[in-house]
Motif scaffolding. Structure first.
Motif, PDB file in Angstrom:
ATOM      1  N   GLN A  80      35.003  27.692  34.945  1.00  0.00           N
ATOM      2  CA  GLN A  80      35.238  29.129  34.980  1.00  0.00           C
ATOM      3  C   GLN A  80      35.709  29.582  36.355  1.00  0.00           C
ATOM      4  O   GLN A  80      35.322  29.017  37.379  1.00  0.00           O
ATOM      5  CB  GLN A  80      33.949  29.877  34.630  1.00  0.00           C
ATOM      6  CG  GLN A  80      33.401  29.579  33.251  1.00  0.00           C
ATOM      7  CD  GLN A  80      32.083  30.278  32.993  1.00  0.00           C
ATOM      8  OE1 GLN A  80      31.310  30.521  33.916  1.00  0.00           O
ATOM      9  NE2 GLN A  80      31.830  30.625  31.747  1.00  0.00           N
ATOM     10  N   ALA A  81      36.545  30.621  36.362  1.00  0.00           N
ATOM     11  CA  ALA A  81      36.971  31.225  37.624  1.00  0.00           C
ATOM     12  C   ALA A  81      35.774  31.874  38.308  1.00  0.00           C
ATOM     13  O   ALA A  81      34.989  32.577  37.671  1.00  0.00           O
ATOM     14  CB  ALA A  81      38.062  32.256  37.372  1.00  0.00           C
ATOM     15  N   ILE A  87      46.059  32.516  40.599  1.00  0.00           N
ATOM     16  CA  ILE A  87      46.240  31.076  40.812  1.00  0.00           C
ATOM     17  C   ILE A  87      47.449  30.895  41.740  1.00  0.00           C
ATOM     18  O   ILE A  87      48.584  31.216  41.362  1.00  0.00           O
ATOM     19  CB  ILE A  87      46.472  30.341  39.480  1.00  0.00           C
ATOM     20  CG1 ILE A  87      45.285  30.555  38.534  1.00  0.00           C
ATOM     21  CG2 ILE A  87      46.714  28.848  39.731  1.00  0.00           C
ATOM     22  CD1 ILE A  87      43.958  30.054  39.059  1.00  0.00           C
ATOM     23  N   ARG A  90      48.748  24.779  42.126  1.00  0.00           N
ATOM     24  CA  ARG A  90      48.338  23.946  40.996  1.00  0.00           C
ATOM     25  C   ARG A  90      49.001  22.581  41.159  1.00  0.00           C
ATOM     26  O   ARG A  90      50.195  22.488  41.424  1.00  0.00           O
ATOM     27  CB  ARG A  90      48.754  24.588  39.677  1.00  0.00           C
ATOM     28  CG  ARG A  90      48.586  23.680  38.462  1.00  0.00           C
ATOM     29  CD  ARG A  90      48.879  24.400  37.160  1.00  0.00           C
ATOM     30  NE  ARG A  90      49.027  23.445  36.062  1.00  0.00           N
ATOM     31  CZ  ARG A  90      48.895  23.733  34.779  1.00  0.00           C
ATOM     32  NH1 ARG A  90      48.619  24.974  34.422  1.00  0.00           N
ATOM     33  NH2 ARG A  90      49.046  22.809  33.867  1.00  0.00           N
ATOM     34  N   LEU A 104      42.602  29.120  43.770  1.00  0.00           N
ATOM     35  CA  LEU A 104      42.434  30.527  43.393  1.00  0.00           C
ATOM     36  C   LEU A 104      42.345  31.387  44.641  1.00  0.00           C
ATOM     37  O   LEU A 104      41.479  31.165  45.496  1.00  0.00           O
ATOM     38  CB  LEU A 104      41.157  30.682  42.550  1.00  0.00           C
ATOM     39  CG  LEU A 104      40.701  32.106  42.225  1.00  0.00           C
ATOM     40  CD1 LEU A 104      41.714  32.815  41.332  1.00  0.00           C
ATOM     41  CD2 LEU A 104      39.324  32.074  41.547  1.00  0.00           C
ATOM     42  N   SER A 120      44.421  21.751  33.471  1.00  0.00           N
ATOM     43  CA  SER A 120      44.339  23.176  33.783  1.00  0.00           C
ATOM     44  C   SER A 120      44.809  23.979  32.582  1.00  0.00           C
ATOM     45  O   SER A 120      45.643  23.520  31.800  1.00  0.00           O
ATOM     46  CB  SER A 120      45.205  23.517  34.999  1.00  0.00           C
ATOM     47  OG  SER A 120      44.805  22.785  36.138  1.00  0.00           O
ATOM     48  N   VAL A 122      45.671  27.447  32.983  1.00  0.00           N
ATOM     49  CA  VAL A 122      46.392  28.630  33.455  1.00  0.00           C
ATOM     50  C   VAL A 122      47.553  28.193  34.338  1.00  0.00           C
ATOM     51  O   VAL A 122      47.440  27.238  35.100  1.00  0.00           O
ATOM     52  CB  VAL A 122      45.470  29.580  34.237  1.00  0.00           C
ATOM     53  CG1 VAL A 122      44.488  30.260  33.297  1.00  0.00           C
ATOM     54  CG2 VAL A 122      44.721  28.850  35.342  1.00  0.00           C
ATOM     55  N   VAL A 128      43.708  35.808  36.869  1.00  0.00           N
ATOM     56  CA  VAL A 128      42.547  35.399  36.080  1.00  0.00           C
ATOM     57  C   VAL A 128      41.386  36.328  36.391  1.00  0.00           C
ATOM     58  O   VAL A 128      41.352  36.987  37.428  1.00  0.00           O
ATOM     59  CB  VAL A 128      42.160  33.931  36.370  1.00  0.00           C
ATOM     60  CG1 VAL A 128      43.300  32.992  36.013  1.00  0.00           C
ATOM     61  CG2 VAL A 128      41.765  33.747  37.830  1.00  0.00           C
ATOM     62  N   GLN A 132      36.596  33.507  33.392  1.00  0.00           N
ATOM     63  CA  GLN A 132      37.637  32.976  32.512  1.00  0.00           C
ATOM     64  C   GLN A 132      37.722  31.462  32.661  1.00  0.00           C
ATOM     65  O   GLN A 132      37.630  30.922  33.768  1.00  0.00           O
ATOM     66  CB  GLN A 132      38.987  33.604  32.861  1.00  0.00           C
ATOM     67  CG  GLN A 132      40.160  33.086  32.025  1.00  0.00           C
ATOM     68  CD  GLN A 132      41.473  33.747  32.422  1.00  0.00           C
ATOM     69  OE1 GLN A 132      41.497  34.822  33.028  1.00  0.00           O
ATOM     70  NE2 GLN A 132      42.583  33.106  32.091  1.00  0.00           N
ATOM     71  N   ILE A 134      39.525  28.285  33.266  1.00  0.00           N
ATOM     72  CA  ILE A 134      40.806  28.000  33.910  1.00  0.00           C
ATOM     73  C   ILE A 134      41.149  26.509  33.931  1.00  0.00           C
ATOM     74  O   ILE A 134      42.292  26.146  34.225  1.00  0.00           O
ATOM     75  CB  ILE A 134      40.823  28.542  35.355  1.00  0.00           C
ATOM     76  CG1 ILE A 134      39.689  27.931  36.187  1.00  0.00           C
ATOM     77  CG2 ILE A 134      40.736  30.070  35.353  1.00  0.00           C
ATOM     78  CD1 ILE A 134      39.726  28.330  37.662  1.00  0.00           C
TER      79      ILE A 134
END
Length: 326
Positions: A80-81, A87, A90, A104, A120, A122, A128, A132, A134
């Motif tokens: 979770q975020a 973001i 990545r 993040l 991932s 997202v 986000v 959430q 992610i």
């Protein structure tokens, strides 16, 4: 209640070697250097054990290249975020010590990285919200899906990116989580122990995964429910003949819904057992597979085996585990 750090039951999954900084991305936003941590960040996977603390990363010899907190969870656990944000980086390959990761930029101006991911959910640039999902946890790194034991590494920088502040200048994420950091337990509880021995005497299909029974009519190694969590470490011992090349063993985790139906299945790292060297006709090859685990919610574990040459016969399956329920 959250599992405390520094108890034997939570020091199960090794953090692996030092986190590297060779895979760096880019930041979509200029930093707010006056940012302060909100103090209400969410842990990535809820109240799960910590296998290596931020200070533990600092104390390594040499110290970790990116100190953070390692949360011990099986591969495929939802991440979770920690807070609302965007973001800003990545990485989707397993290369370098970081493996797959997400970064993040939180709305309070801070920067958080989640390392060693399985995948991932997202895209880069996505906004986000706190809580959430992610990503999913993994063990990726050094060009492999199993560069480490399964866990989530979380690093936090206050008011800037690691490129600006330095990868080693992270702060202890646990000091900024909702409810404050875990406290050491007053004493270490005595684990429960369970051992099963099953005489199987089955020829394993060549290049096809087959479930391993642990008792007559049973394949389950460990189970948890919405009401009962389980932390432990288990070891599977196998004896087989006819092994000229080898065989593979893996454990799978099934997530269930409230009705008991399987929602998802995630494979844990695969272990390959080679043929015993200098064997004679009819001699046995012995395999040993160990897995620390933490189960919360409707989950269960079972094992599979796959023969790398035809004619392998498994004679005996022995399972031993030490575990705690809460």
């Amino acid at each position: 209640m959250p599992q405390p750090i520094f108890s034997r039951r939570v020091m199960l999954l090794a953090a692996g070697t030092a986190i590297g900084a060779s895979a760096v991305g880019w930041d979509l936003f200029a930093p707010d250097l006056s940012a302060t941590a909100a103090g209400t960040y969410l842990r990535p996977c809820g109240s799960v054990p910590i296998s290596s603390s931020w200070q533990g990363h600092k104390n390594r010899n040499p110290p970790s290249g990116e100190p953070g907190t390692d949360y011990a969870v099986i591969t495929g656990t939802q991440i979770q975020a920690a807070a609302n944000g965007v973001i800003v980086d990545r990485k989707d390959s397993t290369t370098t010590a970081t493996g797959r990761y997400l970064a993040l930029r939180t709305d309070d101006g801070n920067y958080i990285r989640y390392l060693h991911l399985q995948s991932s959910t997202v895209p880069l640039g996505a906004r986000v919200t706190r809580g959430q999902v992610i990503a999913y946890s993994g063990a990726s790194g050094f060009g492999s899906e199993t560069g480490y034991g399964p866990h989530v590494h979380v690093s936090l920088w206050i008011g800037g990116t690691p490129l600006q502040l330095g990868f080693t200048n992270s702060v202890d994420f646990e000091n900024y989580v909702e409810g404050g950091p875990y406290q050491p337990p007053p004493e270490d509880p005595v684990p429960l122990h369970k051992s099963t021995k099953y005489t199987w005497n089955v020829v394993i299909p060549h290049n096809s995964w087959m479930r391993i029974p642990v008792a007559p009519g049973s394949i389950w190694l460990a189970e948890s429910s919405a009401a009962v969590k389980e932390t432990g470490d288990l070891t599977i011992y196998l004896s087989a003949t006819g092994v000229t090349k080898g065989f593979q063993v893996r454990v799978l985790a099934q997530s269930l819904n409230s009705s008991g139906a399987v929602v998802s299945t995630s494979a844990q790292p695969v272990l390959e057992i080679p043929a015993t060297s200098a064997t004679t006709a009819g001699s046995a090859t012995f395999g040993e597979y160990s897995l620390p685990y933490f189960l919360s919610g409707p989950l269960r574990l079972y094992a599979q085996i796959r023969a790398l040459n035809a004619g392998i016969k498994v004679h005996q399956v022995l399972v031993k585990k030490n575990y705690w329920q809460s």
